[in-house]
Design an enzyme around this catalytic site. Structure first.
Site, PDB file in Angstrom:
ATOM      1  CG  ASP A   1      43.343  37.718  41.170  1.00 50.54           C
ATOM      2  OD1 ASP A   1      43.064  37.579  42.371  1.00 50.54           O
ATOM      3  OD2 ASP A   1      42.664  37.210  40.261  1.00 50.54           O
TER       4      ASP A   1
ATOM      5  CG  ASN B   1      36.996  34.674  30.600  1.00 45.74           C
ATOM      6  OD1 ASN B   1      37.447  34.139  31.608  1.00 45.74           O
ATOM      7  ND2 ASN B   1      37.277  35.923  30.271  1.00 45.74           N
TER       8      ASN B   1
ATOM      9  CG  HIS C   1      39.456  34.783  34.348  1.00 45.22           C
ATOM     10  ND1 HIS C   1      38.601  35.825  34.068  1.00 45.22           N
ATOM     11  CD2 HIS C   1      39.221  34.468  35.643  1.00 45.22           C
ATOM     12  CE1 HIS C   1      37.893  36.110  35.147  1.00 45.22           C
ATOM     13  NE2 HIS C   1      38.250  35.304  36.115  1.00 45.22           N
TER      14      HIS C   1
ATOM     15  CD  GLU D   1      40.004  38.357  31.714  1.00 47.32           C
ATOM     16  OE1 GLU D   1      39.590  37.190  31.649  1.00 47.32           O
ATOM     17  OE2 GLU D   1      39.299  39.304  32.089  1.00 47.32           O
TER      18      GLU D   1
END
Ligand code: GLP
Length: 252
Positions: free
Chosen positions: A78, A147, A149, A154
């Site tokens: 990413d 979280n 990811h 996400e």
């Protein structure tokens, strides 16, 4: 797929280590083996604080003459959208700093989404095609967000298939502000490989350390498979290894 068939497919391995140093060494040894066994491997690489120690070990192995990156190709997971190439918070900068500038990798063999390209559709399609042209990823390295990811996929209502642009969640912006001078400087968007891109890798290795990761490690790998916890899909990968320290495994 029936439950029995799934059981045969899912062979998630957990390597439990004492601390960050052991985690970095063991995970580096997995990459070492991959590079030695297949010197022209395509490696999917990750940023974040978790793999820094692992990269240090790879550089050390290279300095000892035990690793050759000259035929290695890489594709990073990413990149933030909108940071200039020389911004020290871009993932391109991170990779140069921690690995690429320190080993004999050919810059032509390095692939990272171009966060400076404002045309998201063109950039995502270019990146997905570039990975395809490499013949796919042999080994994908991952960290995990608090979280759940992976890359910058996400939590959401579905598992995104290919490279796409994402709006970062408040919790990710909050978690990543530690690297920036000020929270207002954290980019709000990123380009990321999709879950499908990641799941196509032949082998996946995740590194996770510290108590902060304990709740999400439990949820992702001992809970149900749901796009609300993107990493949970890795339970279905046929060759997934989690290298985690005692603190990260403390809730299971
Ligand atoms: C970022 C990256 C992820 C990384 C995550 C965890 O959001 N996009 O690829 O896994 O952070 O970071 P850390 O390893 O610092 O906990």
């Amino acid at each position: 797929m029936g439950a029995e068939a799934l059981k045969e497919v899912c062979i998630m391995k957990i390597i439990r280590v004492k601390d960050y140093e052991e985690l970095s060494r063991k995970a580096a040894n997995i990459l070492f083996a991959q590079i030695v066994l297949k010197p022209e491997s395509v490696l999917g690489l990750a940023t974040g604080s978790s793999p820094i120690g692992l990269y240090e070990h790879l550089v050390e192995m290279y300095n000892h003459g035990d690793l050759d990156f000259s035929n290695i190709k890489t594709a990073n997971l990413d990149e933030y959208v909108g940071l200039s190439l020389d911004n020290d918070q871009s993932y391109k900068y991170f990779m140069n700093e921690h690995l690429f500038s320190k080993v004999n990798i050919d810059s032509k063999n390095v692939n990272i989404p171009d966060g400076t390209n404002p045309d998201a559709e063109a950039e995502c399609s270019r990146y997905e095609k570039a990975i395809g042209a490499l013949g796919g990823i042999d080994l994908q390295l991952l960290g995990i967000g608090n979280n759940g990811h992976i890359g910058f996929n996400e939590p959401g209502d579905f598992f995104p298939k290919e490279t796409h642009i994402v709006d970062l969640t408040e919790s990710t912006i909050e978690a990543n502000k530690r690297f920036f001078e000020d929270i207002s400087m954290v980019p709000r968007q990123a380009y990321t490989m999709g879950i499908g891109t990641i799941m196509k890798a032949g082998k996946i290795v995740m590194v996770a350390n510290g108590e902060k990761k304990a709740p999400i490690i439990k949820e992702a790998f001992y809970g149900k498979i749901t796009p609300q916890v993107p990493a949970s899909i890795l339970q279905l990968h046929p060759d997934f290894t989690l290298v985690a320290d005692e603190a990260a495994l403390s809730q299971i």
